[in-house]
Write an enzyme that holds these catalytic residues in place. Structure first.
Site, PDB file in Angstrom:
ATOM      1  NE  ARG A 339      -3.562  -0.742   2.302  1.00 30.68           N
ATOM      2  CZ  ARG A 339      -4.453  -1.156   3.177  1.00 30.68           C
ATOM      3  NH1 ARG A 339      -4.988  -0.314   4.024  1.00 30.68           N
ATOM      4  NH2 ARG A 339      -4.818  -2.420   3.212  1.00 30.68           N
ATOM      5  CB  SER A 427      -8.474  -0.991   2.187  1.00 25.57           C
ATOM      6  OG  SER A 427      -9.305  -1.521   3.190  1.00 25.57           O
ATOM      7  CG  HIS A 428      -9.690   1.502   5.907  1.00 24.09           C
ATOM      8  ND1 HIS A 428      -9.101   0.271   5.762  1.00 24.09           N
ATOM      9  CD2 HIS A 428      -8.987   2.149   6.861  1.00 24.09           C
ATOM     10  CE1 HIS A 428      -8.088   0.177   6.618  1.00 24.09           C
ATOM     11  NE2 HIS A 428      -7.999   1.309   7.297  1.00 24.09           N
ATOM     12  CE  LYS A 437      -7.061  -5.138   1.349  1.00 25.96           C
ATOM     13  NZ  LYS A 437      -8.420  -5.071   1.953  1.00 25.96           N
ATOM     14  CG  ASP A 563     -13.876  -1.802   3.560  1.00 22.02           C
ATOM     15  OD1 ASP A 563     -14.618  -2.528   2.870  1.00 22.02           O
ATOM     16  OD2 ASP A 563     -12.673  -2.060   3.758  1.00 22.02           O
ATOM     17  CG  ASP A 565     -11.371  -3.383   0.000  1.00 18.55           C
ATOM     18  OD1 ASP A 565     -11.866  -2.979   1.069  1.00 18.55           O
ATOM     19  OD2 ASP A 565     -10.453  -4.213  -0.034  1.00 18.55           O
ATOM     20  CG  ASP A 567     -11.856  -6.014   2.745  1.00 17.83           C
ATOM     21  OD1 ASP A 567     -12.266  -4.936   3.231  1.00 17.83           O
ATOM     22  OD2 ASP A 567     -10.652  -6.247   2.539  1.00 17.83           O
ATOM     23  NE  ARG A 568     -12.131  -2.145   7.003  1.00 15.09           N
ATOM     24  CZ  ARG A 568     -12.118  -1.099   7.811  1.00 15.09           C
ATOM     25  NH1 ARG A 568     -12.280  -1.256   9.110  1.00 15.09           N
ATOM     26  NH2 ARG A 568     -11.941   0.115   7.344  1.00 15.09           N
ATOM     27  CG  HIS A 650     -11.248  -7.435   7.663  1.00 13.85           C
ATOM     28  ND1 HIS A 650     -11.069  -7.514   6.301  1.00 13.85           N
ATOM     29  CD2 HIS A 650     -10.655  -6.282   8.046  1.00 13.85           C
ATOM     30  CE1 HIS A 650     -10.390  -6.456   5.887  1.00 13.85           C
ATOM     31  NE2 HIS A 650     -10.133  -5.681   6.919  1.00 13.85           N
TER      32      HIS A 650
END
Length: 784
Positions: A339, A427-428, A437, A563, A565, A567-568, A650
């Site tokens: 990242r 992501s966030h 990822k 979030d 992407d 995944d949360r 997650h």
């Protein structure tokens, strides 16, 4: 037939004499070969496809017969073992010493059974067994808990030193003791392996997410639940799978397609051998042109100019391509992903090198294909282009699924059977961040594996294949929606507001929840990489304010937040309460443990201390682990966990799903649980154990290095009357609460959280941490 003039009562000559020729038999004859060819090809297609379809249908039918035979055989074997075990428990050799309190002699009587490999008697409170975890084995404890919960003899497969065994447990001595035995798996294995299995298929005896005995084509294992059948009176089931059936034309079944193919070929024969001679006779021609000849076609094709390679071109081709030097910032290679900030530490050139490094790792493992997807950030297309170029340069076949949530990329690795995937996502994090990822061979890269990618680039150990990899583009969004909707359906029309924060889950998130039966109102679901409404991070309470307002305005049952992407997961109630993920994990654990007693549930160090108590209460095996999606997934595989969750939101379901973190799927499972309850969602959440707790508190790390600060804190901090855990940061537990300081692996901040039984305990714990933190760094800005 009138089309070809056969319905006319006049001959061709008579028609010409009248000057009213409505058709030309010669023209009809010239057109006939094309019609016959078209119908013939269609007939052959129906015939071949129908035959293959019928073969596949027959094979699946035979597989279902075999599956049913195995279910019957396994059930018969289990019943025989139950009868023998029951007879042993009723025998005087066992009951007499048990009544006298001589448990050693009673256990010895059980060992007299010739098939028994282990026989023991345990007090029914099982305290000693829990203290022996994990060495004592989760499976044996699950069998004992099942016997206690049901009051019946429990049977399940457990792992033992010599491999899997069949465990049996029953309450004895008026419920004060548990009799436990382990038997070889040979008879159960024979029940599965004896029936004939059709070629090219797969069959397995399964318990929970694990296969006990497998047969046939292992690559079909992921889709075997579709033809699964439960073994009655047990936790076992027989899963089966056959290759995808050949699609017959027009959606026909095998026999119908075969019949249509034969009919079309007969029609072709009639047209050619009956109609064609009549047309020729009517036209008075001895022969009819059958269509364009090879010479005709050659005359219509443009001439091909020969390629001339001049000396100058040869010299240009001989020159080596100049290599552009790309500087890599090692700091973008984090603990469990890559990242960085676009334009500073991340660009298309860096992405290409990362792609080539990933491709090099894949080549060493013999892996050929990889799925690539990206979130909605503005830098996504450029980074995707660079990454794909690097992967293809390493000879890897790339399947680009375009803009998609990270869980859909993970799903693609299973659905498309690549075992590899890269999600390009920040992501966030803020809009100028992006990253990668990475999954290779089913393993999410983290730690040393991430560092190895940097080392390969720095040391120029990158594979350049002789043949570039291919690039395919696929849209698997509908496959993902249907896979979830095919497993989860709700009866109540729950009214849900979905806030995607303008992240990439804004399209598929609402689609999935609508597909399972929810009434969905989207909020900020148009994908916009600048995130104009609020930051896409549901772990920050202020990002949920608009969602709470919309839920209350619409009188909805629930608010769901994703979030950046997807995944949360974040959840708010109609009353405006933010349901923290560790409390959601209590709900998920209770549901999973209903079907998988004794299963391991993994949670991270930021979760409440009330969570493991709840997991134990429902018959599960709690295990705390380090924070980080890739670290959690690795631990789940190591301990064969059925479920895991993190305070960040997650959730990882290995039961009925693939074990990766998926906020959208977790939302669907949550609605399924709420749908089965008679109470309102608010009442369900209110019934969960609660105390006084904070959300995640993020504080800028001194000198931008949170890891160095946490290490100094670990060495200098002192807490009286508490237990310290340094699994991930410093967690300090008292009898009435706990506190945590850890280093974020994604941003340069310290992450803190506090949880207590009362406000007074919370104030005392926070003050203890404040004193230690400010003693180490007086200038630290603490919000408590």
């Amino acid at each position: 037939m009138a089309l070809f003039g056969l319905g006319s009562k006049k001959g061709a000559a008579g028609a010409e004499a009248d000057g009213k020729l409505a058709y030309d038999p010669l023209q009809a004859a010239r057109a006939l070969p094309w019609l016959v060819a078209l119908l013939g090809l269609l007939g052959l297609w129906c015939l071949v496809a129908g035959g293959l379809r019928q073969r596949d249908e027959s094979r699946q039918g035979a597989l279902e017969f075999t599956r049913d035979d195995v279910v019957v055989a396994v059930r018969r074997t289990l019943n025989e073992h139950r009868q023998k075990f029951g007879a042993r428990l009723a025998a005087k050799e066992f009951t007499a010493p048990l009544a006298a309190g001589d448990t050693a002699a009673a256990a010895a009587a059980l060992k007299g059974w010739s098939e028994v490999e282990r026989a023991e008697l345990w007090p029914s409170d099982l305290d000693a067994r829990y203290q022996q975890l994990p060495k004592g084995g989760f499976g044996s404890l699950a069998a004992a808990e099942d016997a206690l919960a049901s009051g019946k003899m429990a049977v399940r497969v457990v792992r033992a030193g010599g491999g899997p065994r069949l465990a049996m447990a029953a309450m004895v001595g008026n419920g004060g003791m548990i009799a436990y035995v382990e038997l070889p798996l040979d008879r159960l294995r024979s029940s599965v392996e004896s029936p004939t299995l059709p070629g090219g298929t797969y069959l397995a005896l399964r318990q929970g997410p694990r296969s006990v005995v497998e047969r046939g084509e292992a690559e079909l294992a992921a889709s075997a639940e579709a033809l699964g059948a439960k073994v009655p009176d047990s936790e076992l089931r027989v899963a089966a799978a056959a290759p995808d059936s050949m699609a017959a034309p027009f959606g026909l079944n095998g026999w119908t397609s075969l019949g249509l193919g034969v009919a079309l070929l007969l029609l072709c024969g009639g047209l050619w051998f009956v109609l064609r001679p009549r047309l020729l006779a009517m036209g008075g021609a001895a022969a009819v042109e059958a269509g364009p000849t090879l010479s005709d076609l050659q005359q219509t094709l443009p001439p091909v100019e020969p390629t001339v390679r001049t000396k100058e071109r040869e010299q240009d081709a001989a020159k080596p391509a100049s290599k552009v030097q790309v500087v890599i910032d090692h700091r973008i290679f984090r603990a469990y992903d890559i990242r960085g900030v676009v334009g500073q530490s991340l660009d298309a050139g860096v992405a290409e090198l990362i792609g080539q490094a990933i491709g090099s790792v894949m080549a060493e493992q013999g892996l050929d294909a990889i799925v690539v997807g990206r979130d909605g950030r503005l830098s996504g297309p450029e980074l995707a282009q660079g990454l794909i170029e690097g992967l293809r340069k390493a000879g890897r076949h790339v399947i680009d699924i375009g803009m998609a949530p990270t869980p859909v990329v993970y799903f693609g690795g299973y659905h498309l059977r690549t075992g590899c995937g890269v999600a390009i996502t920040g992501s966030h994090n803020p809009p100028d961040y992006n990253g990668f990822k990475i999954v290779v061979g089913g393993e999410t890269l983290s730690g040393d594996a991430i560092k190895d990618l940097h080392a390969r680039i720095a040391e120029d150990r990158l594979l350049t294949a002789e043949v570039r990899g291919n690039l395919d583009e696929r849209d698997i969004g509908e496959d993902y929606v249907q896979r979830i909707a095919g497993d989860i359906q709700i009866g109540q029309r729950l009214k849900v507001v979905v806030d995607a924060g303008n992240g990439v889950a804004g399209v598929l998130g609402p689609r999935v929840l609508e597909a399972i039966g929810a009434d969905v109102t989207p909020l900020f679901c148009d994908i916009d990489g600048t995130f104009p409404n609020h930051h896409p991070d549901p772990s920050e309470p202020h990002n949920l304010e608009a969602l709470v307002q919309m839920v209350q305005r619409l009188d909805a049952d629930l608010g769901i937040a994703f979030d950046g992407d997807g995944d949360r997961l974040g959840v708010v109630t109609k009353a405006g309460k933010n349901i923290f993920p560790d409390r959601l994990l209590m709900l998920f654990a209770a549901d999973v443990l209903e079907r998988n007693p004794g299963a391991v549930i993994v949670y991270d160090v930021k979760c409440t201390g009330r969570l493991p108590t709840q997991i134990l209460r429902y018959g599960g095996s709690p295990l705390m682990w380090k924070t980080g999606h890739s670290l959690i997934k690795s631990k789940m595989r190591e301990v064969d966990a059925a479920l895991a969750g993190e305070m960040s939101g997650h959730f990882f379901f290995a039961e009925r799903w693939f074990g990766f973190d998926d906020g959208i799927y977790a939302a669907a499972r949550l609605l399924e649980i709420l749908d089965a309850r008679e109470e309102s969602p608010d009442a369900v959440f209110d019934a969960l154990p609660d105390g006084v707790s904070t959300a995640e508190i993020k504080v800028d790390a001194p000198d931008g290095d949170p890891h160095a600060f946490v290490e100094r804190f670990r060495l200098t901090a002192t807490f009286e009357g508490a237990r310290q855990t340094t699994l991930d940061g410093v967690r300090v537990d008292w009898s009435d609460g706990w506190g945590l300081v850890r280093a974020s692996n994604t941003t340069p901040v310290l992450v803190m959280r506090f949880d207590a039984d009362s406000s007074a305990a919370m104030a005392r714990i926070q003050q203890a941490f404040r004193d230690n933190l400010l003693r180490l760094e007086p200038g630290l800005q603490l919000p408590f």
